[in-house]
Write an enzyme that holds these catalytic residues in place. Structure first.
Site, PDB file in Angstrom:
ATOM      1  N   ASP A 118      51.336  35.632 115.713  1.00  0.00           N
ATOM      2  CA  ASP A 118      51.318  34.270 115.195  1.00  0.00           C
ATOM      3  C   ASP A 118      51.851  34.162 113.761  1.00  0.00           C
ATOM      4  OD1 ASP A 118      50.601  31.553 115.795  1.00  0.00           O
ATOM      5  OD2 ASP A 118      48.909  31.737 114.433  1.00  0.00           O
ATOM      6  N   SER A 144      40.364  24.334 114.089  1.00  0.00           N
ATOM      7  CA  SER A 144      38.993  24.561 113.621  1.00  0.00           C
ATOM      8  C   SER A 144      38.413  23.339 112.942  1.00  0.00           C
ATOM      9  CB  SER A 144      38.956  25.743 112.638  1.00  0.00           C
ATOM     10  OG  SER A 144      39.232  26.956 113.292  1.00  0.00           O
ATOM     11  N   VAL A 178      42.766  28.382 117.023  1.00  0.00           N
ATOM     12  CA  VAL A 178      41.487  28.393 116.314  1.00  0.00           C
ATOM     13  C   VAL A 178      41.357  29.701 115.535  1.00  0.00           C
ATOM     14  CG1 VAL A 178      38.976  28.269 116.553  1.00  0.00           C
ATOM     15  CG2 VAL A 178      40.445  27.013 118.155  1.00  0.00           C
TER      16      VAL A 178
END
Length: 275
Positions: free
Chosen positions: A80, A206, A226
């Site tokens: 990511d 989140s 998240v």
């Protein structure tokens, strides 16, 4: 269970949640939480996490993949917020089926050029590639600054020019929020969904309340990321354990409840977006 590619999980048409891995405890908690929810999930390692581990991707990737393979839940491995080409090119050797290549800090034309090159490299190796357009930001105020949200027409052109498989969009969420108070632009999400031919990704989930997440999925978000929510559960529980048992030196006594707290957060998010 063998590692499942993110692209395979996305084919189901159901929303997919992805959770950040920083430590082995994170990976174990994500697997446990997914098993409890009876739902697939993505374990994702960010470039920042790799930097935390001294710049070495291999140990964390191997440990995370091992956790995924020993889990009964269908789990994928994702790299990511990759900004460096060297780390992008390391993805294939370490079993990643998907990468989020982040050139969002660059001017539009440079973003397109860099991302298109990343897509060509990834697709040659059957790697699913996500990118970002707009500025999601790392502070609550960034998400509401004029001009930072993703423009639907620009997003459609960007996808056509780069060939990305998914697009992270700026619709009101923000990274690193420790309270769940974000308000999303659901009209914008719906317009993007109607305009952009690839799955939409929500970063900074989140900080988004449950009802906002459900509405975002209904409007067209397919993947939610998240991270901070896990870290908050981990550190809050760890602090409490250390305070309650100051003489306990075995870290397992403190890390076990912290890991369990993260697993509970994973299950909660998975059940929230499961329709």
């Amino acid at each position: 269970m063998p590692l499942i590619r993110t692209s395979e999980l996305m084919k189901s048409g159901r929303p997919l949640a992805a959770f950040n891995v920083i430590t082995l405890e994170h990976a174990e908690a994500i697997a446990t939480g997914a098993e409890a929810a009876g739902t697939p999930a993505v374990l994702q390692i960010s470039e920042n996490a790799v930097k935390y581990h001294g710049g070495a991707l291999a140990p964390l990737a191997a440990a995370t993949a091992a956790v995924a393979r020993t889990s009964s839940a269908p789990l994928a491995l994702h790299l990511d917020h990759v900004e460096t080409v060297d780390l992008l090119h390391a993805a294939h050797a370490h079993g990643f089926g998907s990468v989020m290549f982040d050139a969002s800090k660059l001017p539009y034309a440079d973003n397109v050029k860099a991302t298109a090159a990343a897509v060509r490299w990834a697709h040659a190796r059957e790697i699913w590639l996500e990118a970002e357009l707009g500025r999601i930001g790392g502070k609550p105020g960034d998400a509401h600054t004029p001009g930072v949200r993703t423009d639907p027409a620009e997003a459609a052109a960007y996808v056509a020019e780069t060939g990305v498989d998914a697009l992270a969009v700026a619709v009101g969420s923000s990274h690193a929020m420790t309270t769940r108070t974000a308000t999303l632009d659901h009209t914008l999400i719906a317009t993007l969904r109607a305009t952009v031919p690839v799955p939409l990704v929500l970063h900074g989930s989140s900080g988004v309340p449950d009802e906002e997440l459900r509405a975002a999925v209904t409007a067209g978000i397919r993947k939610i990321n998240v991270g901070t929510a896990l870290n908050r559960a981990f550190t809050t529980t760890l602090r409490a354990s250390l305070a309650a048992h100051p003489s306990t030196t075995d870290p397992r006594k403190h890390l076990t409840p912290a890991r369990e707290a993260m697993a509970g957060v994973v299950t909660q998010f998975l059940e929230t977006v499961r329709f």
